[in-house]
Design a protein around this motif. Structure first.
Motif, PDB file in Angstrom:
ATOM      1  N   ILE A 101      42.647  28.297  34.943  1.00 33.72           N
ATOM      2  CA  ILE A 101      42.748  29.169  36.116  1.00 33.72           C
ATOM      3  C   ILE A 101      44.190  29.583  36.344  1.00 33.72           C
ATOM      4  O   ILE A 101      44.503  30.767  36.536  1.00 33.72           O
ATOM      5  N   ALA A 102      45.102  28.607  36.319  1.00 37.50           N
ATOM      6  CA  ALA A 102      46.519  28.892  36.582  1.00 37.50           C
ATOM      7  C   ALA A 102      47.085  29.894  35.583  1.00 37.50           C
ATOM      8  O   ALA A 102      47.846  30.802  35.949  1.00 37.50           O
ATOM      9  N   GLU A 103      46.711  29.741  34.324  1.00 36.12           N
ATOM     10  CA  GLU A 103      47.243  30.631  33.284  1.00 36.12           C
ATOM     11  C   GLU A 103      46.657  32.034  33.342  1.00 36.12           C
ATOM     12  O   GLU A 103      47.239  32.982  32.810  1.00 36.12           O
ATOM     13  N   THR A 104      45.531  32.173  34.050  1.00 36.30           N
ATOM     14  CA  THR A 104      44.758  33.414  33.982  1.00 36.30           C
ATOM     15  C   THR A 104      44.886  34.298  35.209  1.00 36.30           C
ATOM     16  O   THR A 104      44.915  35.531  35.088  1.00 36.30           O
ATOM     17  N   VAL A 105      44.935  33.731  36.411  1.00 36.43           N
ATOM     18  CA  VAL A 105      44.882  34.556  37.628  1.00 36.43           C
ATOM     19  C   VAL A 105      46.085  35.499  37.705  1.00 36.43           C
ATOM     20  O   VAL A 105      47.207  35.123  37.353  1.00 36.43           O
ATOM     21  N   ARG A 106      45.804  36.697  38.191  1.00 32.69           N
ATOM     22  CA  ARG A 106      46.845  37.709  38.305  1.00 32.69           C
ATOM     23  C   ARG A 106      46.909  38.310  39.707  1.00 32.69           C
ATOM     24  O   ARG A 106      47.455  39.398  39.902  1.00 32.69           O
ATOM     25  N   ARG A 107      46.359  37.599  40.678  1.00 30.91           N
ATOM     26  CA  ARG A 107      46.445  38.035  42.069  1.00 30.91           C
ATOM     27  C   ARG A 107      46.516  36.793  42.952  1.00 30.91           C
ATOM     28  O   ARG A 107      46.138  35.696  42.543  1.00 30.91           O
ATOM     29  N   ASP A 108      47.013  36.969  44.166  1.00 30.36           N
ATOM     30  CA  ASP A 108      47.011  35.853  45.105  1.00 30.36           C
ATOM     31  C   ASP A 108      45.574  35.394  45.335  1.00 30.36           C
ATOM     32  O   ASP A 108      44.671  36.226  45.502  1.00 30.36           O
ATOM     33  N   CYS A 109      45.349  34.084  45.368  1.00 29.63           N
ATOM     34  CA  CYS A 109      43.982  33.587  45.487  1.00 29.63           C
ATOM     35  C   CYS A 109      44.003  32.156  45.997  1.00 29.63           C
ATOM     36  O   CYS A 109      45.066  31.552  46.181  1.00 29.63           O
ATOM     37  N   ALA A 110      42.811  31.623  46.201  1.00 26.65           N
ATOM     38  CA  ALA A 110      42.642  30.205  46.531  1.00 26.65           C
ATOM     39  C   ALA A 110      41.876  29.536  45.405  1.00 26.65           C
ATOM     40  O   ALA A 110      40.919  30.107  44.868  1.00 26.65           O
TER      41      ALA A 110
END
Length: 433
Positions: free
Chosen positions: A104-113
């Motif tokens: 998840i950390a390596e992939t997300v490209r927007r602010d999220c929870a």
């Protein structure tokens, strides 16, 4: 909201489907390609009441994939619902949790929870936060939230859609606002705590229920010795609102994916901090001993089980699920086979999973184990009958047929599910009376 859920087991899949039912767009992620293909065809890989119906009703809002990068990249919230199986020392195996967190950390490209629903030891969310910090791109803000589940197998959908409470562990106001938005369609008390308290609430709740079961089982064992009826005792206790009537059903111990694992994990966590949870330790010990209660009862009628035909009704740890984890059948049937008995087994749902499990264990005497599709076939010609699961079809079966079909009608009921008394031609024993 656009959501993603890592894991398609009991926690992950039920969470995903129920959130879709509340109007969210949800992508389910799993590394198991066969499970994803099943889900894409509309078939649930687990047996859970109403789940497939909700999957069909929300098909437009549910997506299934092994491509975690596409699922997580633009998600507003990513739930982690992967398994935390028990290690040999009783601690929780967090390998799958940490692996999902890193992806998840390596992939997300927007602010999220990132919301952890898996049952994890206290302090795990802080480790997840460190993983996020170490592997995310610098410009993305990730809020880590503890949001434990309180579902029971067999009623998981109902428990998720109509929860007794929603617990949210956060460390900042923005994370709280995000979670309130997710759950605004649910009618349930929403308790906001810090993350460590949320993690502890899950363990403390499950372990308290396990304590309650082990306590009534000990009372049941004493009732047998002094001539009391544990069902009457439990009914009398249950009228007290401070005690309540739930989880006061005596039997041959608790099983499943939660209570055995969570009691051991909390006991391990305490011991690692130089503290002993004496009550939890006792619950674990009582439960292990209770699973063998019917074997001990059988020894009163037969000195040796070799060559006897033993009927077994119920394989799963409880009705309404095909889950076998920590089921009494997994302990008792190998003992029966090793003693030389011929075992005839029946379960309306659990036979495929049981066959798969038992054939991998290397238990002696598997040639003496056979499966049947009806109670009649299972008990026909049997010397003794064990009841391990209180399925409705077993509870509603006419007791006269035991006398009619069995070679010797000895029925040992480990779930106190039959309304039967011993009579001419029928010996009936249950737990605690």
């Amino acid at each position: 909201m656009k959501l993603a859920v890592a894991g398609t087991g009991y926690v992950g899949l039920v969470t995903a489907v129920c959130l879709a039912e509340k109007g969210h767009d949800v992508t389910c992620v799993d590394v198991d390609k066969q499970k994803i293909e099943l889900l894409q065809s509309g078939v649930s890989p687990i047996f859970e009441q109403d789940l497939e119906g909700l999957m069909a009703r929300n098909a437009e809002r549910l997506h299934y994939t092994t491509d975690y990068e596409s699922a997580y990249r633009d998600a507003e919230i990513v739930f982690i619902g992967v398994g935390t199986p028990e290690k040999k020392d009783g601690s929780a195996n967090l390998t799958y949790v940490y692996s999902a967190a890193k992806q998840i950390a390596e992939t997300v490209r927007r602010d999220c929870a990132v919301v952890l629903k898996s049952t994890v030891p206290i302090g795990t969310n802080e480790k997840i936060e460190k993983i996020m910090h170490d592997y995310k791109v610098p410009e993305v803000m990730i809020h880590v939230v503890s949001n434990p589940e309180f579902l029971a197998q067999g009623t998981a959908v109902r428990d998720t859609l109509f929860p007794s409470r929603i617990v949210v562990g956060v460390e900042d106001g923005q994370a709280e606002r995000i979670m309130r938005e997710v759950y605004k369609g649910f009618e349930a008390p929403l308790l906001v705590t810090n993350r460590r308290s949320a993690e502890m609430i899950k363990y403390a709740s499950n372990d308290f229920l396990a304590l309650k079961i082990s306590y009534i089982n000990e009372i049941a064992n004493l009732c047998e010795l002094v001539g009391a009826n544990v069902q009457d005792v439990a009914k009398g206790m249950g009228f007290d609102p401070r005690i309540g009537s739930k989880f006061l059903n005596a039997g041959i111990g608790y099983g499943g994916s939660c209570f055995p694992k969570d009691t051991k994990a909390l006991h391990w966590l305490a011991s690692m901090n130089d503290y002993e949870l004496k009550t939890v330790k006792a619950a674990i010990e009582v439960n292990e001993q209770q699973k063998l209660k019917l074997i001990k009862k059988a020894r009163k009628y037969y000195d040796n089980l070799k060559g006897l035909t033993v009927a077994v009704l119920g394989l799963t740890f409880k009705p309404g699920t095909d889950d076998l984890r920590e089921a009494p059948s997994l302990v008792n049937i190998p003992i029966l086979l090793e003693d030389g008995a011929y075992v005839r087994a029946f379960d309306p749902i659990g036979v495929p999973n049981f066959k798969k499990y038992i054939e991998q264990t290397g238990v002696e005497g598997l040639d003496n184990l056979s499966y049947y599709e009806s109670i009649e076939e299972t008990i026909n010609g049997a010397d003794i009958c064990f009841i391990f699961t209180e399925w409705d079809v077993i509870k509603q079966y006419e007791s006269k047929n035991y006398k009619k079909l069995m070679k010797k009608a000895i029925v040992l009921d480990g779930r106190n599910c039959l309304d039967v008394v011993s009579s001419d031609g029928l010996i009936y024993e249950c737990i605690g009376k």
